[in-house]
Design an enzyme around this catalytic site. Structure first.
Site, PDB file in Angstrom:
ATOM      1  N   SER A   1       0.803  -1.224   0.000  1.00 25.85           N
ATOM      2  CA  SER A   1       0.000   0.000   0.000  1.00 25.85           C
ATOM      3  C   SER A   1       0.838   1.277   0.000  1.00 25.85           C
ATOM      4  O   SER A   1       0.290   2.366  -0.167  1.00 25.85           O
ATOM      5  CB  SER A   1      -0.915   0.016   1.228  1.00 25.85           C
TER       6      SER A   1
ATOM      7  N   GLU B   1     -11.556   4.958  -7.326  1.00 26.44           N
ATOM      8  CA  GLU B   1     -11.262   3.534  -7.262  1.00 26.44           C
ATOM      9  C   GLU B   1     -11.839   2.920  -5.990  1.00 26.44           C
ATOM     10  O   GLU B   1     -12.445   1.847  -6.019  1.00 26.44           O
ATOM     11  CB  GLU B   1      -9.751   3.305  -7.313  1.00 26.44           C
TER      12      GLU B   1
ATOM     13  N   GLN C   1     -21.870 -20.112   6.972  1.00 23.93           N
ATOM     14  CA  GLN C   1     -22.295 -20.869   8.151  1.00 23.93           C
ATOM     15  C   GLN C   1     -23.731 -21.370   8.008  1.00 23.93           C
ATOM     16  O   GLN C   1     -24.052 -22.502   8.396  1.00 23.93           O
ATOM     17  CB  GLN C   1     -22.164 -19.987   9.393  1.00 23.93           C
TER      18      GLN C   1
ATOM     19  N   GLY D   1      -5.613  -0.265  -1.106  1.00 20.69           N
ATOM     20  CA  GLY D   1      -5.214   0.242   0.204  1.00 20.69           C
ATOM     21  C   GLY D   1      -5.848  -0.612   1.280  1.00 20.69           C
ATOM     22  O   GLY D   1      -7.073  -0.791   1.302  1.00 20.69           O
TER      23      GLY D   1
END
Length: 384
Positions: A137, A247, A341, A369
């Protein structure tokens, strides 16, 4: 699961949604097994999407685009692909949502004429190469270099985890041009894949999203000229920071749509599946759990649509985008983990979509990020 109609979308937006859904049914769903086998979307997919007008929403009409001028159309496109699977939204997002602003707002007229028509038609597939093997990042620490040699630049270095990287014809590459300036010494280059010295590694064997084309890229003395510089020399970091909010918002839209669709399918499953003589959804624990998940999805949709509307007005901040990216990826993973689950042992079988969706979602807390970086950005805005 019946939800009220989104409030930020008009009749024109919903008409576009219908056209995207028709494209998905006609040109995408019949080929999903092929995408999985090839670990990529075939070029015919991109050509079909181009002919449908899905690849140029932000591109001006003179270059073949739709010039929608409204981010809400981008959001709808990402939503409808994310409902099919996360990989489709990822690949489409790179080409049709993330790369276009770099070329429509930063490129010269010659560059626009050179690249945009092919992007819009699907003949020129694009990728963006920021992440490096040692960088993650930390974009300011990238090591790929571009050094002046006469009238040219010479690129050396490598990138990894690049979506569309194995098939891309044009890659926006971030490279260090002025080492002494650190973050302020990065430049963006548009590198055509036929350049000598450019090569690709293998298609990366990922835990999830196998349909997406993800690769390592290598630059060994790749020569480019000033005609391939995108934006200002040494201005690349600023350009990336300006475009990263879109983004991250695109990731948020996809995260939510992906989780919402799988939750809807899980609700159908728990009404059909029986245990101890009754529907498993009718057990109080499961009923309360699903009530909580449905509410979290509704709240998150209101949250995300607020930012979609803000971005359509040019008012989305980097911090707001970080909030949306962090929150939606957490909610997405929480919802899908509970869905697995509820399916029981079947939820762990690859033949069940819920299992594949669960794997596909995990990366959303890492890419664009990491969520830890998102919290760091939010914390800074709080003055901490």
């Amino acid at each position: 699961m019946a939800l009220p109609p989104p409030t930020v979308y008009s009749a024109d937006h919903e008409a576009f949604r219908d056209s995207v859904r028709q494209f998905v049914e006609r040109s995408v769903r019949p080929h999903l097994d092929e995408h999985l086998e090839q670990k990529a979307l075939p070029r015919q997919f991109w050509l079909d999407a181009g002919s449908q007008g899905l690849l140029g929403l932000e591109v001006p009409e003179e270059y073949g685009g739709g010039a929608a001028g409204d981010y809400r159309f981008n959001a709808i496109l990402l939503e409808e692909f994310a409902k099919v699977n996360a990989a489709l939204a990822s690949c489409m997002g790179i080409h049709a949502d993330i790369v276009p602003p770099y070329l429509t707002t930063l490129a010269t007229e010659e560059q626009r004429k050179r690249w945009l028509p092919g992007m819009v038609s699907g003949e020129l597939l694009t990728a963006i190469a920021m992440t490096e093997p040692s960088g993650g990042s930390d974009l300011a620490a990238l090591k790929t270099t571009a050094v002046r040699d006469g009238a040219d630049w010479v690129l050396d270095g490598s990138k990894t985890f690049i979506t569309n990287g194995y098939s891309a014809d044009l890659i926006i590459v971030a490279a260090r041009t002025s080492p002494e300036k650190k973050a302020r010494g990065i430049t963006l280059f548009a590198v055509e894949a036929d350049r000598p010295g450019f090569s690709r590694g293998r298609k990366l064997d990922k835990v999830g999203q196998p349909e997406s084309d993800t690769a390592e890229l290598f630059f060994d003395g790749v020569r480019v000229s000033d005609a391939e510089v995108v934006g200002e020399v040494d201005g690349g970091f600023i350009h990336m920071m300006k475009n990263l909010p879109q983004e991250r918002l695109g990731c948020s839209v996809s995260n939510l749509a992906h989780a919402e669709q799988i939750l809807a399918e899980t609700l159908e499953y728990v009404q059909e599946r029986k245990a101890f003589g009754q529907q498993i959804g009718s057990f109080q624990h499961n009923k309360f759990l699903l009530a909580e998940l449905a509410t979290k999805i509704d709240v998150t949709r209101a949250f995300v649509e607020r930012y979609v509307a803000a971005h359509a007005e040019g008012a989305l901040s980097a911090t707001d985008a970080a909030k949306a990216k962090w929150w939606t990826s957490e909610i997405q993973n929480e919802v899908l983990d509970h869905c697995v689950q509820l399916y029981g042992g079947y939820g762990y079988m690859n033949e069940y979509r819920v299992a594949r969706a669960w794997r596909d979602a995990r990366v959303t807390k890492i890419w664009a990020g990491t969520n830890e970086i998102m919290k760091e950005l939010i914390g800074r805005e709080l003055g901490l």
